[in-house]
Design a protein around this motif. Structure first.
Motif, mmCIF file in Angstrom:
data_model
loop_
_atom_site.group_PDB
_atom_site.id
_atom_site.type_symbol
_atom_site.label_atom_id
_atom_site.label_comp_id
_atom_site.label_asym_id
_atom_site.label_seq_id
_atom_site.Cartn_x
_atom_site.Cartn_y
_atom_site.Cartn_z
ATOM 1 N N GLN A 1 8.185 3.227 1.767
ATOM 2 C CA GLN A 1 7.828 3.022 0.357
ATOM 3 C C GLN A 1 7.187 4.280 -0.231
ATOM 4 O O GLN A 1 7.434 4.638 -1.379
ATOM 5 C CB GLN A 1 6.872 1.828 0.221
ATOM 6 C CG GLN A 1 7.483 0.486 0.603
ATOM 7 C CD GLN A 1 8.674 0.110 -0.269
ATOM 8 O OE1 GLN A 1 8.651 0.293 -1.485
ATOM 9 N NE2 GLN A 1 9.733 -0.418 0.340
ATOM 10 N N MET B 1 -1.094 2.503 2.271
ATOM 11 C CA MET B 1 -1.241 1.345 1.368
ATOM 12 C C MET B 1 -1.982 1.759 0.104
ATOM 13 O O MET B 1 -1.585 1.396 -1.012
ATOM 14 C CB MET B 1 -2.008 0.228 2.104
ATOM 15 C CG MET B 1 -1.957 -1.121 1.431
ATOM 16 S SD MET B 1 -0.326 -1.898 1.483
ATOM 17 C CE MET B 1 0.041 -1.995 -0.259
ATOM 18 N N ILE C 1 0.317 3.761 -2.177
ATOM 19 C CA ILE C 1 1.268 2.922 -2.933
ATOM 20 C C ILE C 1 0.572 2.282 -4.133
ATOM 21 O O ILE C 1 1.088 2.290 -5.248
ATOM 22 C CB ILE C 1 1.878 1.853 -2.001
ATOM 23 C CG1 ILE C 1 2.789 2.527 -0.967
ATOM 24 C CG2 ILE C 1 2.648 0.798 -2.800
ATOM 25 C CD1 ILE C 1 3.212 1.621 0.177
ATOM 26 N N LYS C 2 -0.631 1.751 -3.898
ATOM 27 C CA LYS C 2 -1.369 1.100 -4.989
ATOM 28 C C LYS C 2 -1.690 2.096 -6.109
ATOM 29 O O LYS C 2 -1.649 1.750 -7.290
ATOM 30 C CB LYS C 2 -2.663 0.468 -4.450
ATOM 31 C CG LYS C 2 -2.441 -0.774 -3.607
ATOM 32 C CD LYS C 2 -1.974 -1.949 -4.457
ATOM 33 C CE LYS C 2 -1.741 -3.202 -3.627
ATOM 34 N NZ LYS C 2 -1.089 -4.276 -4.398
ATOM 35 N N VAL D 1 11.699 -2.652 -3.323
ATOM 36 C CA VAL D 1 10.882 -3.776 -3.796
ATOM 37 C C VAL D 1 10.362 -3.439 -5.190
ATOM 38 O O VAL D 1 10.200 -2.263 -5.542
ATOM 39 C CB VAL D 1 9.694 -4.069 -2.848
ATOM 40 C CG1 VAL D 1 10.203 -4.541 -1.498
ATOM 41 C CG2 VAL D 1 8.785 -2.872 -2.693
ATOM 42 N N SER E 1 4.179 -3.787 -4.681
ATOM 43 C CA SER E 1 3.478 -4.364 -3.535
ATOM 44 C C SER E 1 2.760 -5.657 -3.916
ATOM 45 O O SER E 1 2.123 -6.289 -3.098
ATOM 46 C CB SER E 1 2.470 -3.348 -2.977
ATOM 47 O OG SER E 1 1.484 -3.072 -3.956
ATOM 48 N N TRP E 2 2.861 -6.017 -5.201
ATOM 49 C CA TRP E 2 2.209 -7.243 -5.662
ATOM 50 C C TRP E 2 2.973 -8.459 -5.178
ATOM 51 O O TRP E 2 4.076 -8.356 -4.643
ATOM 52 C CB TRP E 2 2.108 -7.232 -7.191
ATOM 53 C CG TRP E 2 3.362 -6.763 -7.857
ATOM 54 C CD1 TRP E 2 4.518 -7.469 -8.054
ATOM 55 C CD2 TRP E 2 3.600 -5.445 -8.373
ATOM 56 N NE1 TRP E 2 5.449 -6.689 -8.668
ATOM 57 C CE2 TRP E 2 4.924 -5.462 -8.888
ATOM 58 C CE3 TRP E 2 2.833 -4.284 -8.476
ATOM 59 C CZ2 TRP E 2 5.498 -4.322 -9.491
ATOM 60 C CZ3 TRP E 2 3.416 -3.167 -9.064
ATOM 61 C CH2 TRP E 2 4.715 -3.185 -9.561
ATOM 62 N N GLY F 1 16.310 5.564 2.460
ATOM 63 C CA GLY F 1 15.758 4.801 3.577
ATOM 64 C C GLY F 1 14.557 3.965 3.209
ATOM 65 O O GLY F 1 13.461 4.211 3.713
ATOM 66 N N TRP F 2 14.751 2.996 2.333
ATOM 67 C CA TRP F 2 13.683 2.048 1.980
ATOM 68 C C TRP F 2 14.310 0.847 1.299
ATOM 69 O O TRP F 2 15.459 0.886 0.884
ATOM 70 C CB TRP F 2 12.658 2.705 1.037
ATOM 71 C CG TRP F 2 13.271 3.313 -0.196
ATOM 72 C CD1 TRP F 2 13.693 2.648 -1.315
ATOM 73 C CD2 TRP F 2 13.556 4.693 -0.420
ATOM 74 N NE1 TRP F 2 14.218 3.536 -2.217
ATOM 75 C CE2 TRP F 2 14.142 4.789 -1.695
ATOM 76 C CE3 TRP F 2 13.371 5.870 0.323
ATOM 77 C CZ2 TRP F 2 14.557 6.017 -2.246
ATOM 78 C CZ3 TRP F 2 13.778 7.076 -0.223
ATOM 79 C CH2 TRP F 2 14.365 7.153 -1.497
ATOM 80 N N ILE F 3 13.513 -0.212 1.195
ATOM 81 C CA ILE F 3 13.942 -1.392 0.440
ATOM 82 C C ILE F 3 13.376 -1.228 -0.973
ATOM 83 O O ILE F 3 12.200 -0.891 -1.117
ATOM 84 C CB ILE F 3 13.357 -2.683 1.078
ATOM 85 C CG1 ILE F 3 13.644 -2.744 2.586
ATOM 86 C CG2 ILE F 3 13.871 -3.919 0.333
ATOM 87 C CD1 ILE F 3 15.044 -3.027 2.979
ATOM 88 N N GLU G 1 1.487 2.816 -8.037
ATOM 89 C CA GLU G 1 1.854 1.671 -8.891
ATOM 90 C C GLU G 1 0.988 1.600 -10.135
ATOM 91 O O GLU G 1 1.403 1.070 -11.170
ATOM 92 C CB GLU G 1 1.755 0.370 -8.083
ATOM 93 C CG GLU G 1 2.885 0.240 -7.069
ATOM 94 C CD GLU G 1 2.802 -1.004 -6.206
ATOM 95 O OE1 GLU G 1 3.789 -1.312 -5.514
ATOM 96 O OE2 GLU G 1 1.744 -1.673 -6.212
#
Lengths: 250, 585
Positions: free
Chosen positions: B142, B17, B20-21, A129, A132-133, A125-127, B24
């Protein structure tokens, strides 16, 4: 002073996951626009039963009180719904509250719905990608398709549809309508569709869409009016097509 | 080398957010939340998120967004920080679009934009009237992907209790409690990010979720973190008054053409349009709330003499309303019983958002090394008043700053020694003792009743109009409530899902935080943005173009208030008016 009008609650309580359920009754002062969460808050302020016995405050889960977070789902007069959006004026009394027993009970009306979040992992259940950049601008979307996606994206993982579904329970592995239909949401997205095959294959496995018995209960209880059965039917066709594709591509 | 280990407390837009950062960048996150993060309060944001997309032929610029934000905040926001946020905004929207947020689109399939308060250009990207829900879900999804990969471990239904510092005063861990088993545990980290949201519940009824109690902020404040600009509490002009909570009616109603009015001399009086011809119904929230207050309380012109005015959408075609505002109109019908497509809604201002919060620098560092804060719990970006649709932006943007900054800490030698087993055990024991003391409280007061009184007090004295002698009275009453807290009786003596005992601990933190809001309001003798004192009706840049800093005095439990310079070098402060078009920049 005239006698204060009250609302009568019969609440199914349970001290812990393995304890025996019991009921307690409460009288809560009436006021216009009183909803079930607000009534439970009154019990917190005065945890005394109808018979005047001191007790512990009733335990339940809530956050937003606006029918967006999905936390306060419970069974009210036999029907799974959000307690915050249930006005006492609109339902008959005495009002019976019980935990949604499709899920393990933690305490009183509080339940453990982690299985639903686990199912969202299974249906991917996610895209996917890259990060996030900054990458490209996302593709434009047909506004009508986007409107359908928006409808499904309202699903707040409250669990009403699982509670109402006769195929969700100890007798079956069915992951339930809500997580299943989320697969359809991600398949609708232009980028999400790249993993459509993976999601459909996940739904072919045990507990996937073949466990849906098409009882249509889910669509009747969804507090967000998501056309669950429509999307389940669409998914069913997609899964069948995928199964054929899998055979021919072997 | 071992992976970088960051603790994030709070799973709303900012916490997710940041998470996620961090992932990454190769780090690992322990993510603590009161609830499944998908149920965090960010989902209550309705109207949209501001970003200069400039797709409506208005020559919108990021500088204009920057200027509107600074002007709207009455020049009290750090301008370098705000500029960075406004410049990043369009990129964030593209990121959310790639992540699958079902934004409302134009006929040709690109992101639609709407008007919002305090801005002349269409700059607000939106997903119907549930933008926050959709943005939160995208980040939740995400983070779930990172959870599957093993970089994120969620601690949902865990309550943050306090931070733990090493011998050099550097934040290297936290103590938290499992809200079901009640077990209290101490955790090590390389750095800690607080993203715990606003303190609305201190005011009792407000538009916030029940989890927005400011307790975590208060806890770190009592451990030495400074709070900035706490007196600036946003009162949203249009909420449905309720006894359990006030439900927000999005500013998007006004953005899509809604008009605010009441009867005067038997005729509808569109008082915002009359008082503020340049912006009309789209004046910023502080201005609109004060006007409604004035009309109802001073002029006694509320509907049927009550504190309510109309918010009217009934002149707008139903099909258009459904597409742009569907979700919230349904909510109004459900909770009130009237159909806003046919009859005007009845609304009144409500406590909504805290511009103030933990003081942070432009990288979201607090004054405690390796403790960061982002989202509504910090004080950055909004100055004395926040523009609508800037909160989702600041929440998401601040997470893109705090996350990488936490990684920087984790890779730096400045974080010193990690916590010893003894330090962890000692911190845990303190919290266990404190909790056992609470469970054993046998006094006369009911914690929820006491909280109700706290809310009434704060609503009466610390909202739209503030008067010094009333604030003094409020402070005295708060001190009494703090004393009465000791006389609470806890009904539930159990050690399983004991919500009552946890609430008693939160309430103590709430009272301490309330004193910060009250004292800071008392000390600022001027009117600026959401802080309005009739005794001092004008903005006083000579004395108060400064950030209020509150630090905790453990002996009195009261804050020490000082003032700190901040960066307002880019746009020179000028008078803020909405009756005429915004002047030069």
């Amino acid at each position: 002073m005239s006698e204060q009008k009250t609302v009568h609650f019969i609440i199914e309580r349970q001290d812990g996951p393995d304890s025996k359920p019991y009921t307690e009754e409460f009288l809560v002062p009436y006021r216009p626009a009183l909803n079930v969460v607000a009534a439970l808050m009154e019990i917190q302020k005065k945890p005394v039963t109808k018979d005047g016995k001191k007790t512990t405050p009733v335990v339940w889960e809530c956050n937003c009180l606006e029918k967006v977070c999905g936390a306060c789902m419970m069974v009210i007069n036999g029907k799974a719904r959000q307690a915050c959006a249930t006005l006492v004026d609109q339902i008959p009394q005495p009002i019976r509250l019980a935990p949604a027993r499709t899920f393990p009970v933690i305490r009183d009306l509080q339940i453990d719905r982690s299985v639903m979040f686990e199912s969202l992992k299974r249906i991917r259940g996610w895209i996917d990608v890259d990060g996030s950049w900054e990458v490209n601008t996302a593709p434009i979307q047909n506004p009508y398709t986007a409107a359908t996606a928006y409808e499904i994206a309202h699903c707040m993982t409250c669990g009403c549809c699982l509670e109402a579904c006769p195929n969700v329970g100890p007798q079956s592995d069915f992951i339930g309508p809500a997580p299943t239909v989320q697969a359809y949401l991600f398949n609708l997205n232009p980028l999400g569709s790249f993993n459509k095959d993976k999601r459909l294959n996940a739904l072919m496995e045990k507990g996937g869409i073949t466990s849906c018995g098409n009882s249509q209960n889910c669509v009747q209880v969804c507090p967000k009016n998501i056309k669950l059965t429509t999307y389940l039917a669409q998914l069913n066709r997609d899964v069948n097509k995928q199964a054929l594709k899998n055979i021919f591509n072997k | 080398m071992s992976k970088k280990n960051i603790i994030v407390v709070g799973g709303g837009l900012s916490g997710l957010m940041a998470t996620i950062k961090i992932c990454e960048a190769g780090g690992e996150v322990k993510l603590f939340s009161y609830c499944p993060v998908k149920r965090s309060h960010s989902l209550c944001a309705q109207g949209g998120i501001n970003a200069c997309m400039n797709t409506k032929g208005q020559n919108d610029t990021t500088w204009e967004h920057f200027d509107d934000t600074v002007y709207g905040g009455d020049f009290l926001a750090d301008q370098t920080a705000v500029k960075g946020m406004c410049e990043a905004a369009p990129k964030l929207i593209k990121m959310f679009d790639r992540m699958g947020v079902p934004f409302t689109r134009t006929a040709e399939g690109v992101l639609d934009l709407r008007n919002f308060g305090g801005q002349k250009n269409k700059r607000t990207v939106f997903a119907g009237s549930t933008t926050g829900q959709q943005l939160l879900y995208a980040l939740d999804e995400q983070v779930r992907k990172w959870e599957v990969k093993g970089n994120v471990k969620k601690y949902e239904f865990w309550e943050f209790i306090r931070i733990i510092k090493n011998d050099n005063g550097i934040c290297r861990g936290i103590v938290a409690q499992n809200m079901n088993s009640m077990e209290i545990e101490a955790f090590r980290a390389d750095a800690v990010i607080l993203a715990t949201g606003g303190p609305g519940v201190i005011f009792g009824r407000c538009t916030a979720s029940t989890i927005c109690n400011g307790s975590a902020v208060s806890a770190v404040y009592q451990q030495g973190a400074e709070i900035g600009n706490s007196e600036f509490i946003q009162i949203h002009p249009t909420a449905i008054p309720g006894s359990d909570k006030n439900r927000l009616m999005s500013e998007a109603c006004r953005g899509e053409g809604g008009r605010v009015w009441t009867y005067k001399d038997g005729k509808p009086w569109y008082f915002l349009e009359e008082m503020y011809p340049a912006y009309g119904n789209l004046v910023p929230r502080d201005i609109a709330s004060r006007a409604i207050y004035d009309v109802c309380v001073n002029q006694k012109l509320g509907i049927n003499g009550e504190n309510r005015v109309y918010l009217d959408l009934s002149h707008i075609p139903a099909e258009y309303l459904e597409r742009k505002l569907g979700g919230i109109l349904e909510m109004y019908s459900e909770f009130v019983g009237d159909d806003p497509r046919k009859v005007p809604m009845q609304i009144y201002p409500s406590v909504h958002y805290s511009m103030g919060g933990i003081w942070v620098d432009t990288k979201h560092n607090t004054n405690i090394p390796a403790l960061l804060a982002s989202g509504e719990c910090d004080y950055q970006y909004h100055g004395a008043n926040r523009l609508g649709a800037n909160s989702l932006l600041s929440a998401a943007y601040s997470g893109t700053i705090s996350g990488p900054e936490a990684i920087r800490w984790s890779e730096s030698d400045d974080i010193g020694e990690e916590l010893t087993d003894e330090q962890l055990a000692a911190a845990k024991q303190t919290c266990v003792d404190e909790f056992e003391n609470i469970i054993n409280m046998n006094g006369k007061e009911n914690a929820h009743e006491l909280h109700h009184e706290l809310g009434d007090l704060m609503n009466r004295y610390c909202t739209i109009v503030r008067v010094n002698k009333e604030l003094d009275l409020c402070m005295d009453e708060l001190k009494k409530i703090l004393v009465r807290w000791n006389d609470i009786g806890v009904n539930d003596k159990g050690h399983w899902a004991n919500q009552e005992a946890m609430f008693v601990r939160q309430l103590h933190n709430m009272i301490i935080y309330a004193m910060v809001i009250c004292k800071a309001a008392r000390m600022r003798d001027e009117s600026r943005g959401a802080h309005y004192k009739p005794e001092f009706p004008n903005r006083d840049d000579e004395h108060f173009l400064k950030t209020t800093i509150a630090s905790y005095n453990a002996e009195t439990h009261e804050p020490n208030i000082t003032y700190r310079e901040y960066d307002h070098s880019l746009i020179k402060p000028r008078p803020r008016r909405y009756d005429v078009a915004k002047g030069g920049k």
